[in-house]
Design a protein around this motif. Structure first.
Motif, PDB file in Angstrom:
ATOM      1  N   ARG A  53     -14.545  35.223 -17.933  1.00 43.68           N
ATOM      2  CA  ARG A  53     -13.564  34.898 -16.890  1.00 43.68           C
ATOM      3  C   ARG A  53     -13.886  33.606 -16.168  1.00 43.68           C
ATOM      4  N   SER A  54     -15.116  33.142 -16.287  1.00 40.19           N
ATOM      5  CA  SER A  54     -15.437  31.881 -15.603  1.00 40.19           C
ATOM      6  C   SER A  54     -16.563  31.159 -16.340  1.00 40.19           C
ATOM      7  N   ARG A  55     -16.643  29.853 -16.072  1.00 36.84           N
ATOM      8  CA  ARG A  55     -17.714  29.035 -16.668  1.00 36.84           C
ATOM      9  C   ARG A  55     -19.065  29.473 -16.132  1.00 36.84           C
ATOM     10  N   ALA A  56     -19.038  30.131 -14.959  1.00 37.20           N
ATOM     11  CA  ALA A  56     -20.290  30.553 -14.319  1.00 37.20           C
ATOM     12  C   ALA A  56     -21.098  31.498 -15.213  1.00 37.20           C
ATOM     13  N   SER A  57     -20.423  32.193 -16.129  1.00 37.55           N
ATOM     14  CA  SER A  57     -21.126  33.122 -17.037  1.00 37.55           C
ATOM     15  C   SER A  57     -22.324  32.459 -17.694  1.00 37.55           C
ATOM     16  N   LEU A 113     -23.366  39.992  -6.259  1.00 31.34           N
ATOM     17  CA  LEU A 113     -22.702  39.567  -5.016  1.00 31.34           C
ATOM     18  C   LEU A 113     -21.919  38.268  -5.206  1.00 31.34           C
ATOM     19  N   GLY A 114     -20.722  38.244  -4.680  1.00 33.85           N
ATOM     20  CA  GLY A 114     -19.844  37.083  -4.888  1.00 33.85           C
ATOM     21  C   GLY A 114     -19.392  37.101  -6.335  1.00 33.85           C
ATOM     22  N   SER A 115     -18.892  38.246  -6.772  1.00 34.94           N
ATOM     23  CA  SER A 115     -18.687  38.493  -8.218  1.00 34.94           C
ATOM     24  C   SER A 115     -17.394  37.916  -8.786  1.00 34.94           C
ATOM     25  N   CYS A 116     -16.419  37.622  -7.929  1.00 39.40           N
ATOM     26  CA  CYS A 116     -15.093  37.219  -8.385  1.00 39.40           C
ATOM     27  C   CYS A 116     -15.101  35.820  -9.033  1.00 39.40           C
ATOM     28  N   PRO A 117     -14.436  35.551 -10.138  1.00 37.62           N
ATOM     29  CA  PRO A 117     -13.528  36.427 -10.879  1.00 37.62           C
ATOM     30  C   PRO A 117     -14.215  37.432 -11.811  1.00 37.62           C
ATOM     31  N   GLY A 118     -15.535  37.323 -12.026  1.00 38.75           N
ATOM     32  CA  GLY A 118     -16.201  38.379 -12.802  1.00 38.75           C
ATOM     33  C   GLY A 118     -17.062  37.894 -13.960  1.00 38.75           C
ATOM     34  N   GLY A 119     -17.247  36.597 -14.057  1.00 42.51           N
ATOM     35  CA  GLY A 119     -18.029  36.039 -15.176  1.00 42.51           C
ATOM     36  C   GLY A 119     -19.450  36.592 -15.249  1.00 42.51           C
ATOM     37  N   TRP A 120     -20.128  36.659 -14.104  1.00 42.51           N
ATOM     38  CA  TRP A 120     -21.517  37.178 -14.109  1.00 42.51           C
ATOM     39  C   TRP A 120     -21.512  38.674 -14.409  1.00 42.51           C
ATOM     40  N   THR A 121     -20.531  39.390 -13.840  1.00 42.87           N
ATOM     41  CA  THR A 121     -20.471  40.841 -14.075  1.00 42.87           C
ATOM     42  C   THR A 121     -20.268  41.113 -15.565  1.00 42.87           C
ATOM     43  N   ILE A 161     -19.515  43.018  -5.719  1.00 37.98           N
ATOM     44  CA  ILE A 161     -18.877  42.893  -4.396  1.00 37.98           C
ATOM     45  C   ILE A 161     -18.360  41.474  -4.200  1.00 37.98           C
ATOM     46  N   ASP A 162     -17.166  41.370  -3.665  1.00 34.20           N
ATOM     47  CA  ASP A 162     -16.630  40.049  -3.306  1.00 34.20           C
ATOM     48  C   ASP A 162     -15.634  40.211  -2.162  1.00 34.20           C
ATOM     49  N   LEU A 163     -15.429  39.116  -1.439  1.00 35.00           N
ATOM     50  CA  LEU A 163     -14.421  39.091  -0.370  1.00 35.00           C
ATOM     51  C   LEU A 163     -13.029  39.233  -0.974  1.00 35.00           C
ATOM     52  N   LYS A 164     -12.920  38.713  -2.236  1.00 32.76           N
ATOM     53  CA  LYS A 164     -11.616  38.731  -2.903  1.00 32.76           C
ATOM     54  C   LYS A 164     -11.533  39.898  -3.883  1.00 32.76           C
ATOM     55  N   GLU A 165     -10.313  40.277  -4.214  1.00 32.14           N
ATOM     56  CA  GLU A 165     -10.101  41.339  -5.202  1.00 32.14           C
ATOM     57  C   GLU A 165     -10.561  40.843  -6.574  1.00 32.14           C
ATOM     58  N   GLY A 206     -15.348  43.425  -0.131  1.00 33.25           N
ATOM     59  CA  GLY A 206     -15.956  43.446   1.201  1.00 33.25           C
ATOM     60  C   GLY A 206     -16.856  42.252   1.440  1.00 33.25           C
ATOM     61  N   ASP A 207     -17.324  42.178   2.679  1.00 32.44           N
ATOM     62  CA  ASP A 207     -18.197  41.077   3.099  1.00 32.44           C
ATOM     63  C   ASP A 207     -19.622  41.621   3.197  1.00 32.44           C
ATOM     64  N   ILE A 208     -20.521  41.090   2.384  1.00 31.85           N
ATOM     65  CA  ILE A 208     -21.876  41.633   2.329  1.00 31.85           C
ATOM     66  C   ILE A 208     -22.659  41.332   3.621  1.00 31.85           C
ATOM     67  N   SER A 209     -22.143  40.448   4.457  1.00 32.67           N
ATOM     68  CA  SER A 209     -22.821  40.184   5.730  1.00 32.67           C
ATOM     69  C   SER A 209     -22.645  41.359   6.702  1.00 32.67           C
ATOM     70  N   SER A 234     -26.824  36.919  -6.888  1.00 31.51           N
ATOM     71  CA  SER A 234     -25.819  36.418  -5.951  1.00 31.51           C
ATOM     72  C   SER A 234     -25.427  34.987  -6.310  1.00 31.51           C
ATOM     73  N   ASP A 235     -24.145  34.832  -6.590  1.00 34.67           N
ATOM     74  CA  ASP A 235     -23.592  33.500  -6.864  1.00 34.67           C
ATOM     75  C   ASP A 235     -22.653  33.147  -5.702  1.00 34.67           C
ATOM     76  N   MET A 236     -22.893  33.792  -4.542  1.00 29.92           N
ATOM     77  CA  MET A 236     -21.985  33.599  -3.406  1.00 29.92           C
ATOM     78  C   MET A 236     -21.979  32.143  -2.944  1.00 29.92           C
ATOM     79  N   ALA A 237     -20.785  31.686  -2.636  1.00 31.81           N
ATOM     80  CA  ALA A 237     -20.624  30.348  -2.080  1.00 31.81           C
ATOM     81  C   ALA A 237     -19.608  30.442  -0.958  1.00 31.81           C
ATOM     82  N   ALA A 238     -19.908  29.790   0.153  1.00 35.54           N
ATOM     83  CA  ALA A 238     -18.961  29.790   1.272  1.00 35.54           C
ATOM     84  C   ALA A 238     -17.751  28.939   0.891  1.00 35.54           C
TER      85      ALA A 238
HETATM   86  C1  LIG Z   1     -18.737  30.691  -7.219  1.00 37.16           C
HETATM   87  S1  LIG Z   1     -17.840  32.162  -6.890  1.00 37.16           S
HETATM   88  C2  LIG Z   1     -18.679  33.325  -7.900  1.00 37.16           C
HETATM   89  C3  LIG Z   1     -18.368  33.254  -9.378  1.00 37.16           C
HETATM   90  C4  LIG Z   1     -18.850  34.483 -10.135  1.00 37.16           C
HETATM   91  N1  LIG Z   1     -20.294  34.569 -10.116  1.00 37.16           N
HETATM   92  C5  LIG Z   1     -18.391  34.518 -11.564  1.00 37.16           C
HETATM   93  O1  LIG Z   1     -19.236  34.478 -12.454  1.00 37.16           O
HETATM   94  O2  LIG Z   1     -17.198  34.664 -11.814  1.00 37.16           O
HETATM   95  C6  LIG Z   1     -18.383  32.560  -5.272  1.00 37.16           C
HETATM   96  C7  LIG Z   1     -17.799  33.848  -4.697  1.00 37.16           C
HETATM   97  O3  LIG Z   1     -18.552  34.225  -3.528  1.00 37.16           O
HETATM   98  C8  LIG Z   1     -17.687  35.020  -2.729  1.00 37.16           C
HETATM   99  N2  LIG Z   1     -18.251  35.213  -1.376  1.00 37.16           N
HETATM  100  C9  LIG Z   1     -18.499  34.268  -0.438  1.00 37.16           C
HETATM  101  N3  LIG Z   1     -18.983  34.823   0.696  1.00 37.16           N
HETATM  102  C10 LIG Z   1     -19.082  36.169   0.459  1.00 37.16           C
HETATM  103  C11 LIG Z   1     -19.506  37.285   1.276  1.00 37.16           C
HETATM  104  N4  LIG Z   1     -19.938  37.126   2.519  1.00 37.16           N
HETATM  105  N5  LIG Z   1     -19.469  38.534   0.724  1.00 37.16           N
HETATM  106  C12 LIG Z   1     -19.007  38.692  -0.561  1.00 37.16           C
HETATM  107  N6  LIG Z   1     -18.587  37.681  -1.356  1.00 37.16           N
HETATM  108  C13 LIG Z   1     -18.616  36.426  -0.864  1.00 37.16           C
HETATM  109  C14 LIG Z   1     -16.376  34.205  -2.755  1.00 37.16           C
HETATM  110  O4  LIG Z   1     -15.275  34.997  -2.388  1.00 37.16           O
HETATM  111  C15 LIG Z   1     -16.352  33.727  -4.219  1.00 37.16           C
HETATM  112  O5  LIG Z   1     -15.505  34.547  -5.012  1.00 37.16           O
END
Ligand SMILES: C[S@@+](CC[C@H](N)C(=O)[O-])C[C@H]1O[C@@H](n2cnc3c(N)ncnc32)[C@H](O)[C@@H]1O
Length: 208
Positions: A32-36, A58-66, A81-85, A97-100, A121-125
């Motif tokens: 799903r993403s280049r991040a894989s 953590l920060g799993s969306c769109p799901g490449g690492w998962t 877990i991610d802020l986004k669906e 949800g928000d892991i903070s 965790s690949d979370m990015a603000a």
């Molecule tokens: C670079 S993307 C992750 C890409 C993902 N690893 C993949 O392989 O598809 C960063 C993600 O971190 C999530 N994020 C940022 N702050 C977060 C928080 N406090 N709790 C959960 N997710 C968070 C964002 O919503 C975003 O989807």
């Protein structure tokens, strides 16, 4: 054309080439993403994801690492877990949800019922346009997860987290060294050279 303009043009061409190369590869392989590819490289180097691993992404969306973790883990649990669906992935529990927040942290512990083997965790603000501020905010997320991992990982557990080589890099590195016995940094080939992004790999809690 002026020299500085030529350099800028050739740099943006290189960035585009790099992005396209991994984008095409991810489409071919169904990621799903280049991040894989970053996680594939990280796991090739440190070998922390195994068949039976209990893993939090953590920060799993769109799901490449998962997706990469799911391909390797056959008998362990995965919670993403991610802020986004995130579109569902078979045999993966997802929480939006928000892991903070304490309530999200409690959900993690309720789900696994025991301490974890691995947190990735690949979370990015969200980007603001101010690179230095973005770097600080992403490194705050890394700090948050370092502190969380202290109470959540098994004694020989592993934490892998994105961070940026910004002004606060040394602070984060020192925090990691105060919690873990082994701390490494690794920048995958699939992470753009121009980006200050790197990955922290930590293992074995100092309490052991
Ligand atoms: C670079 S993307 C992750 C890409 C993902 N690893 C993949 O392989 O598809 C960063 C993600 O971190 C999530 N994020 C940022 N702050 C977060 C928080 N406090 N709790 C959960 N997710 C968070 C964002 O919503 C975003 O989807």
């Amino acid at each position: 054309m002026k020299k500085s303009k030529r350099i800028k043009k050739s740099n943006s061409w290189k960035i585009k080439q790099h992005r396209d190369q991994f984008f095409k590869k991810s489409k071919t392989l169904g990621y799903r993403s280049r991040a894989s590819f970053k996680l594939i490289e990280l796991n090739k180097k440190y070998k922390f994801i195994k068949n039976h691993t209990n893993l939090l992404d953590l920060g799993s969306c769109p799901g490449g690492w998962t997706q990469v973790a799911r391909q390797i883990i056959k008998s362990g649990k995965i919670l993403s877990i991610d802020l986004k669906e995130m579109e569902p992935i078979k045999n993966v529990k997802f929480i939006k949800g928000d892991i903070s927040l304490d309530e999200t942290k409690s959900e993690v512990l309720n789900y696994f019922k025991e301490n974890l083997d691995v947190i990735i965790s690949d979370m990015a603000a969200d980007t603001t346009g101010n690179k230095s501020l973005d770097s600080i905010r992403t490194n705050q997320l890394c700090t948050e997860i370092l502190n969380f991992s202290k109470d959540t990982l098994k004694p020989k557990g592993v934490l892998v987290s994105k961070l940026f080589m910004g002004d606060d890099f040394i602070e984060v590195k020192n925090l990691a060294k105060s919690i873990f016995k082994k701390v490494n940094f690794f920048k995958p080939e699939s992470s753009r050279k121009e980006s200050k992004e790197t990955y922290l790999h930590c293992e074995i809690l100092k309490t052991l």
